[in-house]
Scaffold this motif. Structure first.
Motif, PDB file in Angstrom:
ATOM      1  N   LYS A   1      35.007   6.334  24.620  1.00 31.26           N
ATOM      2  CA  LYS A   1      36.309   5.820  24.197  1.00 31.26           C
ATOM      3  C   LYS A   1      36.237   4.370  23.724  1.00 31.26           C
ATOM      4  O   LYS A   1      37.043   3.954  22.896  1.00 31.26           O
ATOM      5  N   SER A   2      35.301   3.612  24.270  1.00 35.84           N
ATOM      6  CA  SER A   2      35.212   2.186  23.957  1.00 35.84           C
ATOM      7  C   SER A   2      34.333   1.952  22.735  1.00 35.84           C
ATOM      8  O   SER A   2      33.327   2.630  22.543  1.00 35.84           O
ATOM      9  N   LEU A   3      34.699   0.948  21.951  1.00 36.79           N
ATOM     10  CA  LEU A   3      33.883   0.510  20.821  1.00 36.79           C
ATOM     11  C   LEU A   3      33.165  -0.779  21.215  1.00 36.79           C
ATOM     12  O   LEU A   3      33.748  -1.638  21.878  1.00 36.79           O
ATOM     13  N   PRO A   4      31.918  -0.943  20.818  1.00 34.31           N
ATOM     14  CA  PRO A   4      31.155  -2.106  21.274  1.00 34.31           C
ATOM     15  C   PRO A   4      31.751  -3.448  20.862  1.00 34.31           C
ATOM     16  O   PRO A   4      31.711  -4.407  21.630  1.00 34.31           O
ATOM     17  N   LEU A   5      32.331  -3.541  19.664  1.00 36.82           N
ATOM     18  CA  LEU A   5      32.891  -4.813  19.230  1.00 36.82           C
ATOM     19  C   LEU A   5      34.209  -5.105  19.938  1.00 36.82           C
ATOM     20  O   LEU A   5      34.536  -6.272  20.196  1.00 36.82           O
ATOM     21  N   GLU A   6      34.980  -4.080  20.265  1.00 39.45           N
ATOM     22  CA  GLU A   6      36.187  -4.293  21.052  1.00 39.45           C
ATOM     23  C   GLU A   6      35.838  -4.787  22.453  1.00 39.45           C
ATOM     24  O   GLU A   6      36.590  -5.548  23.061  1.00 39.45           O
ATOM     25  N   ALA A   7      34.681  -4.372  22.962  1.00 41.49           N
ATOM     26  CA  ALA A   7      34.217  -4.823  24.275  1.00 41.49           C
ATOM     27  C   ALA A   7      33.468  -6.148  24.194  1.00 41.49           C
ATOM     28  O   ALA A   7      32.816  -6.555  25.155  1.00 41.49           O
ATOM     29  N   ASN A   8      33.568  -6.830  23.049  1.00 43.02           N
ATOM     30  CA  ASN A   8      32.952  -8.149  22.831  1.00 43.02           C
ATOM     31  C   ASN A   8      31.434  -8.129  22.885  1.00 43.02           C
ATOM     32  O   ASN A   8      30.797  -9.153  23.174  1.00 43.02           O
ATOM     33  N   CYS A   9      30.845  -6.990  22.566  1.00 42.43           N
ATOM     34  CA  CYS A   9      29.383  -6.898  22.585  1.00 42.43           C
ATOM     35  C   CYS A   9      28.768  -7.879  21.596  1.00 42.43           C
ATOM     36  O   CYS A   9      27.690  -8.431  21.851  1.00 42.43           O
ATOM     37  N   ASP A  10      29.448  -8.127  20.479  1.00 38.60           N
ATOM     38  CA  ASP A  10      28.929  -9.083  19.498  1.00 38.60           C
ATOM     39  C   ASP A  10      28.990 -10.513  20.032  1.00 38.60           C
ATOM     40  O   ASP A  10      28.085 -11.313  19.801  1.00 38.60           O
ATOM     41  N   TYR A  11      30.036 -10.854  20.759  1.00 34.59           N
ATOM     42  CA  TYR A  11      30.171 -12.193  21.318  1.00 34.59           C
ATOM     43  C   TYR A  11      29.229 -12.412  22.510  1.00 34.59           C
ATOM     44  O   TYR A  11      28.910 -13.549  22.849  1.00 34.59           O
ATOM     45  N   LEU A  12      28.813 -11.323  23.148  1.00 35.96           N
ATOM     46  CA  LEU A  12      27.982 -11.398  24.358  1.00 35.96           C
ATOM     47  C   LEU A  12      26.505 -11.208  24.057  1.00 35.96           C
ATOM     48  O   LEU A  12      25.731 -10.873  24.952  1.00 35.96           O
ATOM     49  N   HIS A  13      26.127 -11.421  22.799  1.00 33.08           N
ATOM     50  CA  HIS A  13      24.722 -11.329  22.379  1.00 33.08           C
ATOM     51  C   HIS A  13      24.147  -9.948  22.633  1.00 33.08           C
ATOM     52  O   HIS A  13      22.960  -9.806  22.930  1.00 33.08           O
ATOM     53  N   GLY A  14      24.978  -8.901  22.500  1.00 39.37           N
ATOM     54  CA  GLY A  14      24.529  -7.564  22.837  1.00 39.37           C
ATOM     55  C   GLY A  14      24.291  -6.640  21.663  1.00 39.37           C
ATOM     56  O   GLY A  14      23.931  -5.479  21.865  1.00 39.37           O
ATOM     57  N   VAL A  15      24.513  -7.127  20.436  1.00 40.80           N
ATOM     58  CA  VAL A  15      24.315  -6.259  19.276  1.00 40.80           C
ATOM     59  C   VAL A  15      23.649  -7.068  18.171  1.00 40.80           C
ATOM     60  O   VAL A  15      23.980  -8.232  17.944  1.00 40.80           O
ATOM     61  N   SER A  16      22.692  -6.461  17.512  1.00 37.43           N
ATOM     62  CA  SER A  16      21.997  -7.099  16.390  1.00 37.43           C
ATOM     63  C   SER A  16      22.462  -6.443  15.093  1.00 37.43           C
ATOM     64  O   SER A  16      22.498  -5.216  14.981  1.00 37.43           O
ATOM     65  N   PHE A  17      22.788  -7.268  14.117  1.00 38.34           N
ATOM     66  CA  PHE A  17      23.191  -6.772  12.806  1.00 38.34           C
ATOM     67  C   PHE A  17      22.078  -6.945  11.780  1.00 38.34           C
ATOM     68  O   PHE A  17      22.297  -6.833  10.578  1.00 38.34           O
ATOM     69  N   HIS A  18      20.875  -7.214  12.271  1.00 40.08           N
ATOM     70  CA  HIS A  18      19.734  -7.438  11.379  1.00 40.08           C
ATOM     71  C   HIS A  18      18.600  -6.441  11.622  1.00 40.08           C
ATOM     72  O   HIS A  18      17.675  -6.364  10.815  1.00 40.08           O
ATOM     73  N   LYS A  19      18.644  -5.700  12.711  1.00 39.52           N
ATOM     74  CA  LYS A  19      17.579  -4.748  13.005  1.00 39.52           C
ATOM     75  C   LYS A  19      17.778  -3.470  12.193  1.00 39.52           C
ATOM     76  O   LYS A  19      18.770  -3.320  11.469  1.00 39.52           O
ATOM     77  N   GLY A  20      16.856  -2.539  12.348  1.00 43.76           N
ATOM     78  CA  GLY A  20      16.959  -1.260  11.659  1.00 43.76           C
ATOM     79  C   GLY A  20      17.981  -0.349  12.307  1.00 43.76           C
ATOM     80  O   GLY A  20      18.778  -0.769  13.151  1.00 43.76           O
ATOM     81  N   CYS A  21      17.947   0.900  11.930  1.00 39.85           N
ATOM     82  CA  CYS A  21      18.940   1.867  12.393  1.00 39.85           C
ATOM     83  C   CYS A  21      18.769   2.199  13.877  1.00 39.85           C
ATOM     84  O   CYS A  21      17.678   2.185  14.416  1.00 39.85           O
ATOM     85  N   TYR A  22      19.901   2.487  14.500  1.00 43.27           N
ATOM     86  CA  TYR A  22      19.930   3.006  15.864  1.00 43.27           C
ATOM     87  C   TYR A  22      21.131   3.936  15.959  1.00 43.27           C
ATOM     88  O   TYR A  22      22.004   3.927  15.073  1.00 43.27           O
ATOM     89  N   ILE A  23      21.188   4.726  16.971  1.00 47.04           N
ATOM     90  CA  ILE A  23      22.274   5.690  17.107  1.00 47.04           C
ATOM     91  C   ILE A  23      23.609   4.959  17.225  1.00 47.04           C
ATOM     92  O   ILE A  23      23.784   4.090  18.080  1.00 47.04           O
ATOM     93  N   GLY A  24      24.567   5.296  16.366  1.00 48.52           N
ATOM     94  CA  GLY A  24      25.873   4.662  16.358  1.00 48.52           C
ATOM     95  C   GLY A  24      25.943   3.403  15.525  1.00 48.52           C
ATOM     96  O   GLY A  24      26.986   2.739  15.472  1.00 48.52           O
ATOM     97  N   GLN A  25      24.866   3.077  14.822  1.00 46.25           N
ATOM     98  CA  GLN A  25      24.779   1.824  14.085  1.00 46.25           C
ATOM     99  C   GLN A  25      25.732   1.754  12.899  1.00 46.25           C
ATOM    100  O   GLN A  25      26.304   0.702  12.600  1.00 46.25           O
ATOM    101  N   GLU A  26      25.949   2.864  12.212  1.00 46.77           N
ATOM    102  CA  GLU A  26      26.694   2.837  10.958  1.00 46.77           C
ATOM    103  C   GLU A  26      28.116   2.312  11.140  1.00 46.77           C
ATOM    104  O   GLU A  26      28.554   1.396  10.434  1.00 46.77           O
TER     105      GLU A  26
END
Length: 345
Positions: free
Chosen positions: A228-253
């Motif tokens: 139900k939760s989306l990683p960016l809504e859970a502040n994963c981007d602010y918490l250094h938990g997601v990379s937007f420069h790496k290759g593909c991973y499940i759910g990346q798109e």
């Protein structure tokens, strides 16, 4: 039990340089009994995890001892939140909710195929502890402090603790989400306390969850409902938990598309109850503004502190907010990066 390869000796050396600073702070230690560990090891372990998690394993190759990350389903929704600890180049520990260890093991094995890796639960061998300052003044988190943390987050990955005694079997790392959450220690389960190795620490229970709520950091199934939760809504981007420069991973798109072209209108934020709730506040309780419009949902509460998924702009502009007729307030956390304001308009 396999020994942990860690940076404890270097941290001990640093503690002599910063001992006066450490002594000035009131440290608490809490066992995270609701969190457990899964081990992934083998020559292909790093490459295997790289294709599954939101963060980039190269951070660990570059010297970090831990990093925050999430595992998503194919629709880009969170199924596990985790902290990945590096034991050595071919062995990693994934922290997850204690009750979901077996689910995580099954999830990882589903993608193992023929890779040369071993995946098993080690929740009986180790315990996760956190050492932190519970009385952080949220209003006095300075702009300079924020800039140093977010412009070079890995520079703040390790800070000394006043360690003493035998610590070679302990993995010590700064909480990779943010430095205000203190340190995390992976400790052999035979140790029932940290008082013999962390000078001046007070052992307690429950304060770390309140600290997370005050900072607006969600964790675990109750606060981050699976699928139900989306990683960016859970502040994963602010918490250094997601990379937007790496290759593909499940759910990346979906995650990448939302970041680059979308707008994150809802995020997890602190919730303050202005009066004592008459009883337990159920998760998913609606939060309404003065017009009666639902602007968010409670994701967790403890006394007068809580965390909620809120429509950022509407909640910050609202004259009043209520949950079950109890008045509440929220605020934009001081640790959010400056560019956050551009994404919530």
């Amino acid at each position: 039990m396999l020994p942990l390869i860690n940076s404890s000796r270097r941290l001990l050396r640093l503690s002599h340089l910063r001992g006066a600073h450490v002594a000035a702070h009131k440290l608490h230690a809490e066992p995270q009994n609701h969190r457990s560990l899964v081990r992934v090891e083998g020559t292909e372990a790093s490459a295997f995890l790289q294709g599954l998690i939101t963060n980039d394993m190269s951070h660990l190759e570059d010297g970090a001892t831990s990093m925050y990350s999430m595992l998503l389903n194919t629709q880009g929704r969170v199924i596990f939140d985790t902290i990945v600890y590096k034991r050595n180049d071919e062995s990693f520990l994934l922290e997850c909710e204690q009750g979901r260890v077996n689910q995580l093991v099954r999830h990882l094995k589903m993608y193992k195929v023929r890779r040369k890796i071993n995946i098993d639960a080690v929740d009986g061998d180790y315990r996760v502890w956190c050492v932190f300052e519970p009385d952080i003044d949220m209003k006095n988190i300075s702009k300079v402090d924020m800039e140093s943390l977010y412009l070079n987050p890995r520079a703040e990955s390790e800070v000394a603790l006043p360690l003493s005694g035998a610590v070679d079997d302990i993995l010590v790392t700064r909480d990779p989400r943010m430095k205000y959450l203190g340190h995390r220690l992976v400790v052999p389960s035979m140790r029932n306390t940290l008082e013999d190795i962390v000078s001046g620490v007070q052992v307690g229970h429950g304060l770390f969850r309140v600290l997370r709520y005050r900072l607006g950091v969600g964790e675990g199934t109750a606060e981050l409902p699976p699928t139900k939760s989306l990683p960016l809504e859970a502040n994963c981007d602010y918490l250094h938990g997601v990379s937007f420069h790496k290759g593909c991973y499940i759910g990346q798109e979906l995650t990448a598309r939302t970041f680059h072209t979308g707008v994150v209108r809802k995020r997890y934020m602190p919730l303050i109850f202005l009066t004592d709730p008459p009883g337990p506040v159920a998760n998913d309780s609606a939060i309404t503004n003065e017009k009666g419009r639902v602007v968010g949902k409670v994701r967790g509460s403890d006394g007068r502190h809580g965390i909620a998924l809120l429509r950022v702009e509407e909640c910050l502009k609202a004259e009043t907010l209520t949950v079950n007729n109890v008045p509440v307030q929220t605020f934009r956390p001081a640790w959010w990066p400056i560019e956050a304001s551009k994404k919530v308009k």
